[in-house]
Design a protein around this motif. Structure first.
Motif, PDB file in Angstrom:
ATOM      1  N   ASP A   3      -2.778  14.356  33.102  1.00  0.00           N
ATOM      2  CA  ASP A   3      -2.068  15.630  32.956  1.00  0.00           C
ATOM      3  C   ASP A   3      -0.628  15.534  33.438  1.00  0.00           C
ATOM      4  O   ASP A   3       0.199  16.361  33.078  1.00  0.00           O
ATOM      5  CB  ASP A   3      -2.780  16.733  33.736  1.00  0.00           C
ATOM      6  N   PHE A   4      -0.330  14.539  34.274  1.00  0.00           N
ATOM      7  CA  PHE A   4       0.979  14.446  34.904  1.00  0.00           C
ATOM      8  C   PHE A   4       1.843  13.279  34.415  1.00  0.00           C
ATOM      9  O   PHE A   4       3.056  13.296  34.586  1.00  0.00           O
ATOM     10  CB  PHE A   4       0.823  14.331  36.419  1.00  0.00           C
ATOM     11  N   PHE A   5       1.217  12.264  33.822  1.00  0.00           N
ATOM     12  CA  PHE A   5       1.949  11.058  33.427  1.00  0.00           C
ATOM     13  C   PHE A   5       1.550  10.596  32.036  1.00  0.00           C
ATOM     14  O   PHE A   5       0.457  10.893  31.558  1.00  0.00           O
ATOM     15  CB  PHE A   5       1.690   9.914  34.423  1.00  0.00           C
ATOM     16  N   VAL A   6       2.454   9.835  31.443  1.00  0.00           N
ATOM     17  CA  VAL A   6       2.199   9.232  30.146  1.00  0.00           C
ATOM     18  C   VAL A   6       2.606   7.756  30.239  1.00  0.00           C
ATOM     19  O   VAL A   6       3.567   7.420  30.927  1.00  0.00           O
ATOM     20  CB  VAL A   6       2.969   9.965  29.022  1.00  0.00           C
ATOM     21  N   LEU A   7       1.841   6.900  29.552  1.00  0.00           N
ATOM     22  CA  LEU A   7       2.210   5.491  29.492  1.00  0.00           C
ATOM     23  C   LEU A   7       3.421   5.329  28.581  1.00  0.00           C
ATOM     24  O   LEU A   7       3.513   5.979  27.539  1.00  0.00           O
ATOM     25  CB  LEU A   7       1.061   4.651  28.924  1.00  0.00           C
ATOM     26  N   THR A   8       4.334   4.467  28.973  1.00  0.00           N
ATOM     27  CA  THR A   8       5.510   4.184  28.138  1.00  0.00           C
ATOM     28  C   THR A   8       5.413   2.794  27.515  1.00  0.00           C
ATOM     29  O   THR A   8       6.370   2.324  26.917  1.00  0.00           O
ATOM     30  CB  THR A   8       6.802   4.285  28.967  1.00  0.00           C
ATOM     31  N   VAL A   9       4.272   2.174  27.695  1.00  0.00           N
ATOM     32  CA  VAL A   9       4.009   0.849  27.131  1.00  0.00           C
ATOM     33  C   VAL A   9       2.752   0.934  26.272  1.00  0.00           C
ATOM     34  O   VAL A   9       2.007   1.911  26.338  1.00  0.00           O
ATOM     35  CB  VAL A   9       3.822  -0.222  28.241  1.00  0.00           C
ATOM     36  N   ALA A  10       2.519  -0.090  25.492  1.00  0.00           N
ATOM     37  CA  ALA A  10       1.335  -0.118  24.632  1.00  0.00           C
ATOM     38  C   ALA A  10       0.054  -0.131  25.467  1.00  0.00           C
ATOM     39  O   ALA A  10      -0.005  -0.772  26.526  1.00  0.00           O
ATOM     40  CB  ALA A  10       1.379  -1.343  23.732  1.00  0.00           C
ATOM     41  N   ILE A  11      -0.944   0.573  24.986  1.00  0.00           N
ATOM     42  CA  ILE A  11      -2.256   0.557  25.633  1.00  0.00           C
ATOM     43  C   ILE A  11      -2.741  -0.885  25.665  1.00  0.00           C
ATOM     44  O   ILE A  11      -2.620  -1.621  24.678  1.00  0.00           O
ATOM     45  CB  ILE A  11      -3.250   1.469  24.887  1.00  0.00           C
ATOM     46  N   GLY A  12      -3.250  -1.293  26.810  1.00  0.00           N
ATOM     47  CA  GLY A  12      -3.711  -2.664  26.979  1.00  0.00           C
ATOM     48  C   GLY A  12      -2.687  -3.568  27.650  1.00  0.00           C
ATOM     49  O   GLY A  12      -2.985  -4.718  27.962  1.00  0.00           O
ATOM     50  N   SER A  13      -1.478  -3.034  27.867  1.00  0.00           N
ATOM     51  CA  SER A  13      -0.454  -3.809  28.568  1.00  0.00           C
ATOM     52  C   SER A  13      -0.910  -4.103  29.992  1.00  0.00           C
ATOM     53  O   SER A  13      -1.740  -3.386  30.562  1.00  0.00           O
ATOM     54  CB  SER A  13       0.868  -3.035  28.621  1.00  0.00           C
ATOM     55  N   ILE A  14      -0.367  -5.145  30.570  1.00  0.00           N
ATOM     56  CA  ILE A  14      -0.709  -5.545  31.930  1.00  0.00           C
ATOM     57  C   ILE A  14       0.447  -5.193  32.858  1.00  0.00           C
ATOM     58  O   ILE A  14       1.595  -5.519  32.573  1.00  0.00           O
ATOM     59  CB  ILE A  14      -0.986  -7.058  32.023  1.00  0.00           C
ATOM     60  N   LEU A  15       0.121  -4.525  33.964  1.00  0.00           N
ATOM     61  CA  LEU A  15       1.113  -4.204  34.992  1.00  0.00           C
ATOM     62  C   LEU A  15       0.904  -5.180  36.138  1.00  0.00           C
ATOM     63  O   LEU A  15      -0.166  -5.224  36.739  1.00  0.00           O
ATOM     64  CB  LEU A  15       0.947  -2.765  35.491  1.00  0.00           C
ATOM     65  N   HIS A  16       1.922  -5.982  36.412  1.00  0.00           N
ATOM     66  CA  HIS A  16       1.890  -6.923  37.524  1.00  0.00           C
ATOM     67  C   HIS A  16       2.591  -6.268  38.705  1.00  0.00           C
ATOM     68  O   HIS A  16       3.753  -5.898  38.620  1.00  0.00           O
ATOM     69  CB  HIS A  16       2.593  -8.236  37.149  1.00  0.00           C
ATOM     70  N   ARG A  17       1.868  -6.133  39.801  1.00  0.00           N
ATOM     71  CA  ARG A  17       2.405  -5.467  40.984  1.00  0.00           C
ATOM     72  C   ARG A  17       3.049  -6.469  41.932  1.00  0.00           C
ATOM     73  O   ARG A  17       2.763  -7.666  41.882  1.00  0.00           O
ATOM     74  CB  ARG A  17       1.281  -4.733  41.712  1.00  0.00           C
ATOM     75  N   ALA A  18       3.889  -5.949  42.813  1.00  0.00           N
ATOM     76  CA  ALA A  18       4.586  -6.785  43.791  1.00  0.00           C
ATOM     77  C   ALA A  18       3.620  -7.505  44.726  1.00  0.00           C
ATOM     78  O   ALA A  18       3.926  -8.589  45.225  1.00  0.00           O
ATOM     79  CB  ALA A  18       5.570  -5.938  44.589  1.00  0.00           C
ATOM     80  N   ASP A  19       2.442  -6.917  44.946  1.00  0.00           N
ATOM     81  CA  ASP A  19       1.475  -7.538  45.860  1.00  0.00           C
ATOM     82  C   ASP A  19       0.665  -8.652  45.197  1.00  0.00           C
ATOM     83  O   ASP A  19      -0.245  -9.213  45.800  1.00  0.00           O
ATOM     84  CB  ASP A  19       0.552  -6.484  46.470  1.00  0.00           C
ATOM     85  N   GLY A  20       0.989  -8.955  43.934  1.00  0.00           N
ATOM     86  CA  GLY A  20       0.310 -10.041  43.235  1.00  0.00           C
ATOM     87  C   GLY A  20      -0.875  -9.606  42.395  1.00  0.00           C
ATOM     88  O   GLY A  20      -1.425 -10.407  41.643  1.00  0.00           O
TER      89      GLY A  20
END
Length: 95
Positions: A3-20
Motif C-alpha cells: 500500500d505504501f511502496f512500488v517496485l521500480t525494477v522488474a519483478i524477480g530482480s535481486i537486491l544486494h544489500r550492504a551486509d552481503g
C-alpha cells in the motif's frame, strides 16, 4: 507494505544489500520501509506512504530528502517535503 511502496525494477530482480545478503524482489518486501530508508532506488514511496514518514523526526525527514533526491521520484519527494513543512510549522507554533 504494498500500500505504501512500488517496485521500480522488474519483478524477480535481486537486491544486494550492504551486509552481503540478497533478496529476490518478487513483490514489495515486508521490510520495504527499512529498505527504502537506506536510499535504494528499487522502491518508490506512494503518496499513501505519508502515514509512515509522518512518524519520523525532523532530522530523519531531512536526511531522507537528501538520500532520496538523486532518484528524482517526484511524488515521494513531494510527500517528504510536505511532511517536513508540516513538522516545521508545528515546531514554530509550539514556541
Amino acid at each position: 507494505m504494498k500500500d505504501f511502496f512500488v517496485l521500480t525494477v522488474a519483478i524477480g530482480s535481486i537486491l544486494h544489500r550492504a551486509d552481503g545478503t540478497s533478496i529476490k524482489l518478487d513483490e514489495v518486501p515486508e521490510e520495504a520501509f527499512e529498505i527504502w530508508k537506506t536510499g535504494t532506488p528499487v522502491l518508490a514511496m506512494k503518496t499513501t506512504g505519508k502515514a509512515l514518514v509522518e512518524k519520523l523526526s525532523l532530522k530523519e525527514i531531512q536526511e531522507l530528502i537528501k538520500i532520496r533526491e538523486p532518484h528524482n521520484y517526484n511524488s515521494e519527494l513531494k510527500v517528504l517535503k510536505e511532511v517536513l513543512k508540516s513538522l516545521n510549522s508545528k515546531i514554530r507554533n509550539a514556541k
